[in-house]
Design a protein around this motif. Sequence first.
Motif, PDB file in Angstrom:
ATOM      1  N   ALA A  94       0.829  -1.206   0.000  1.00  0.00           N
ATOM      2  CA  ALA A  94       0.000   0.000   0.000  1.00  0.00           C
ATOM      3  C   ALA A  94       0.865   1.260   0.000  1.00  0.00           C
ATOM      4  N   HIS A  95       1.952   1.229   0.781  1.00  0.00           N
ATOM      5  CA  HIS A  95       2.882   2.367   0.807  1.00  0.00           C
ATOM      6  C   HIS A  95       3.500   2.586  -0.568  1.00  0.00           C
ATOM      7  N   PHE A  96       3.926   1.507  -1.194  1.00  0.00           N
ATOM      8  CA  PHE A  96       4.532   1.594  -2.520  1.00  0.00           C
ATOM      9  C   PHE A  96       3.525   2.101  -3.554  1.00  0.00           C
ATOM     10  N   LEU A  97       2.306   1.582  -3.508  1.00  0.00           N
ATOM     11  CA  LEU A  97       1.269   2.004  -4.452  1.00  0.00           C
ATOM     12  C   LEU A  97       0.964   3.487  -4.328  1.00  0.00           C
ATOM     13  N   PHE A  98       0.758   3.944  -3.109  1.00  0.00           N
ATOM     14  CA  PHE A  98       0.342   5.336  -2.915  1.00  0.00           C
ATOM     15  C   PHE A  98       1.385   6.313  -3.430  1.00  0.00           C
ATOM     16  N   TRP A  99       2.635   6.126  -3.036  1.00  0.00           N
ATOM     17  CA  TRP A  99       3.648   7.111  -3.382  1.00  0.00           C
ATOM     18  C   TRP A  99       4.054   7.045  -4.852  1.00  0.00           C
ATOM     19  N   THR A 100       4.104   5.864  -5.432  1.00  0.00           N
ATOM     20  CA  THR A 100       4.444   5.784  -6.857  1.00  0.00           C
ATOM     21  C   THR A 100       3.357   6.429  -7.706  1.00  0.00           C
ATOM     22  N   ILE A 101       2.092   6.139  -7.394  1.00  0.00           N
ATOM     23  CA  ILE A 101       0.998   6.731  -8.159  1.00  0.00           C
ATOM     24  C   ILE A 101       0.947   8.238  -7.946  1.00  0.00           C
ATOM     25  N   PHE A 102       1.189   8.687  -6.710  1.00  0.00           N
ATOM     26  CA  PHE A 102       1.155  10.128  -6.416  1.00  0.00           C
ATOM     27  C   PHE A 102       2.204  10.881  -7.241  1.00  0.00           C
ATOM     28  N   PHE A 103       3.443  10.404  -7.198  1.00  0.00           N
ATOM     29  CA  PHE A 103       4.506  11.101  -7.926  1.00  0.00           C
ATOM     30  C   PHE A 103       4.347  10.969  -9.437  1.00  0.00           C
ATOM     31  N   GLN A 104       3.930   9.802  -9.901  1.00  0.00           N
ATOM     32  CA  GLN A 104       3.784   9.610 -11.339  1.00  0.00           C
ATOM     33  C   GLN A 104       2.674  10.475 -11.915  1.00  0.00           C
ATOM     34  N   VAL A 105       1.572  10.599 -11.209  1.00  0.00           N
ATOM     35  CA  VAL A 105       0.481  11.455 -11.682  1.00  0.00           C
ATOM     36  C   VAL A 105       0.885  12.917 -11.625  1.00  0.00           C
ATOM     37  N   LEU A 106       1.521  13.326 -10.534  1.00  0.00           N
ATOM     38  CA  LEU A 106       1.916  14.723 -10.383  1.00  0.00           C
ATOM     39  C   LEU A 106       2.941  15.127 -11.440  1.00  0.00           C
ATOM     40  N   ILE A 107       3.999  14.352 -11.570  1.00  0.00           N
ATOM     41  CA  ILE A 107       5.062  14.687 -12.536  1.00  0.00           C
ATOM     42  C   ILE A 107       4.577  14.448 -13.965  1.00  0.00           C
ATOM     43  N   GLY A 108       3.845  13.362 -14.186  1.00  0.00           N
ATOM     44  CA  GLY A 108       3.369  13.053 -15.528  1.00  0.00           C
ATOM     45  C   GLY A 108       2.421  14.112 -16.065  1.00  0.00           C
ATOM     46  N   PHE A 109       1.501  14.567 -15.232  1.00  0.00           N
ATOM     47  CA  PHE A 109       0.570  15.616 -15.676  1.00  0.00           C
ATOM     48  C   PHE A 109       1.307  16.936 -15.918  1.00  0.00           C
ATOM     49  N   THR A 110       2.271  17.240 -15.070  1.00  0.00           N
ATOM     50  CA  THR A 110       3.043  18.479 -15.257  1.00  0.00           C
ATOM     51  C   THR A 110       3.814  18.437 -16.572  1.00  0.00           C
TER      52      THR A 110
END
Length: 315
Positions: A94-110
Motif C-alpha cells: 500500500a505504501h509503494f502504491l500510494f507514493w508511486t501513483i502520487f509522484f507519477q500522476v503529479l510529474i506526468g501531468f506536469t
Amino acid sequence: MSDKTINRVAKATPRRLARKVRGLSDRAITWIFVGPTIFLLLAINIFPLIWTINLSFTNFKANRINRAVDYIGLRNYERILTDGDIWLSMQATAHFLFWTIFFQVLIGFTLAWLINRKFKGNDIWTTIIVLPMMLSPAVVGNFWTFLYQPQIGLFNYVVAFFTGADPSSFEMLGSVDLAPWSIVIVDTWMWTPFVMLICLAGLRSIPDYIYEAAEVDRASKLRQFFTITIPMVMPFLMLAVLFRGIENFKMFDLVVQLTGGGPGSTTELASINLKREAFEKWRTGYSSAFAIILFVTVFGLASIYVKALNKVKER
C-alpha cells in the motif's frame, strides 16, 4: 469485392463444402470463428483460476507430488488473514502504491501540460522523456543498482552534493528507511512517461473553442485550468491511476533486482511474499489461497474504481 471475384470463389469452392456452408446460419458461422478464441481464453485464463481455487482448499505441495492431498477447508485462508507477516507485506504494498501513483500522476501531468504548450522541439523532448518506459525492468533494476552503490554510485554523489554528506557514509538500498523510497524513485522514473502520454492525450482532446469562449468571458488562466482543464482531463488521469495501480500491485521484478526483497524487509511486497511461499517454501495450497485473496482484492478495488470513473465520464 466485385461480383466477378465472388463468382470465381463460388466456382472454386467444392460442392460438398458449398452445400454445408449454405446450410449454416449466420450464428453458426459466427461460432465457428469465435469458438477457437473462446476455447483458448478458457484454457489459458479460466481453467488455471478454477484450479488455483481448488488448490487453495488443500495442503498440496508442488515438490511432493506423490504425497496424499487432503482438503483442509478454509484453514489456509484463516492462516493468511491472521499472519502478521502477510499484513506487513500488504502495508508495504500500500505504501509503494500510494507514493508511486502520487509522484507519477503529479510529474506526468506536469510534463504533459508543459509539452502541450507546443514549444519548439517539444517532439524531441517527448521522445527523450518516453525512453525509460521502453527499457526492460531487469535492465532498469541493474542500472539503478549501480547508481545506488555507496562507493561508485552516481546517485549518492548527487545527494551528497546537496546535503554535504560523505557519499560513502550511507547506502540507500541498505537502509531500512531509504530502501522503499529507492524503489519508488526508480518506478517513478520508469513509468512517469506512461502517465504523461495518457494525460497528453487528454489535454489534446480538449477543443480550443472552449478556451476561446472562456477568454471571451474574461476567465483567468488559473480559472480556466481548474474549471476546464482539470475536469476534462480527470477521466484520463483516473484511467492512468487504474493502470498503474494494477501493475504496481503485482510489482515483482524491479523490487527483486534492486533489493532482493528479503524476508522481513520493508521492501517485501505482497507479490514477493507470494513467490516465497510458492517457490521457496513450496506451500502450494497456502500460496494459492494467498493468490486468490490478492485477486479478489485487486478485482474488488478495480470494480469500485471503474464505477467511479464511469460517473466522472458522465458529468
